[in-house]
Design a protein around this motif. Structure first.
Motif, PDB file in Angstrom:
ATOM      1  N   LEU A  12      37.506 -16.952 -16.749  1.00 56.83           N
ATOM      2  CA  LEU A  12      38.754 -17.654 -16.443  1.00 56.83           C
ATOM      3  C   LEU A  12      38.800 -18.180 -15.008  1.00 56.83           C
ATOM      4  CD1 LEU A  12      41.258 -15.266 -18.273  1.00 56.83           C
ATOM      5  CD2 LEU A  12      40.194 -17.358 -19.124  1.00 56.83           C
ATOM      6  N   GLU A  13      37.669 -18.214 -14.340  1.00 52.68           N
ATOM      7  CA  GLU A  13      37.592 -18.699 -12.957  1.00 52.68           C
ATOM      8  C   GLU A  13      38.209 -20.087 -12.838  1.00 52.68           C
ATOM      9  OE1 GLU A  13      36.681 -18.386  -8.978  1.00 52.68           O
ATOM     10  OE2 GLU A  13      35.842 -16.929 -10.377  1.00 52.68           O
ATOM     11  N   ASN A  14      39.288 -20.194 -12.081  1.00 51.40           N
ATOM     12  CA  ASN A  14      40.003 -21.460 -11.832  1.00 51.40           C
ATOM     13  C   ASN A  14      40.334 -22.229 -13.110  1.00 51.40           C
ATOM     14  OD1 ASN A  14      40.002 -21.156  -8.994  1.00 51.40           O
ATOM     15  ND2 ASN A  14      37.878 -21.816  -8.951  1.00 51.40           N
ATOM     16  N   ASP A  15      40.646 -21.532 -14.185  1.00 51.78           N
ATOM     17  CA  ASP A  15      40.910 -22.176 -15.475  1.00 51.78           C
ATOM     18  C   ASP A  15      42.382 -22.605 -15.561  1.00 51.78           C
ATOM     19  OD1 ASP A  15      41.099 -23.010 -18.128  1.00 51.78           O
ATOM     20  OD2 ASP A  15      39.630 -21.532 -18.795  1.00 51.78           O
ATOM     21  N   GLU A  16      42.650 -23.795 -15.068  1.00 50.24           N
ATOM     22  CA  GLU A  16      44.017 -24.338 -15.058  1.00 50.24           C
ATOM     23  C   GLU A  16      44.546 -24.572 -16.469  1.00 50.24           C
ATOM     24  OE1 GLU A  16      45.911 -24.904 -12.366  1.00 50.24           O
ATOM     25  OE2 GLU A  16      44.397 -24.427 -10.856  1.00 50.24           O
TER      26      GLU A  16
END
Length: 96
Positions: free
Chosen positions: A26-30
């Motif tokens: 979910l790294e930087n999952d806008e």
């Protein structure tokens, strides 16, 4: 958040959905942040007659075949954890 067993990723969001921290899948999952924020808005607007106006959810879980999401709010932050689902070899044999 990294110490949670079977964790695949995590998000920590503001109440309006801005990403404060993230990691793993979910790294930087806008996109997921927006979906989660919309889901929370929807859950808070469910029929006020059936659920009192002060009755808010404590935790939302979304389960898929191989992973699940746990969503909760604390201290005006939204915490989202994506965790893997482990199936035993006997379960796999039955499902095949």
């Amino acid at each position: 958040m990294e110490k949670i067993p079977d964790q695949l990723g995590y998000l920590i969001l503001t109440e309006d959905g801005a990403v404060l921290e993230s990691g793993g899948d979910l790294e930087n999952d806008e996109r997921v942040a927006t979906i989660i924020t919309d889901l929370i808005s929807l859950s808070n607007s469910i029929d006020p007659v059936a659920f009192g106006p002060e009755e808010k959810f404590k935790k939302i879980s979304i389960t898929y075949d191989d992973h699940w999401f746990s969503i909760c709010i604390s201290n005006k932050k939204i915490y989202v954890v994506k965790r893997s689902i482990h199936t035993s070899s006997s379960e796999i044999a039955v499902n095949v």
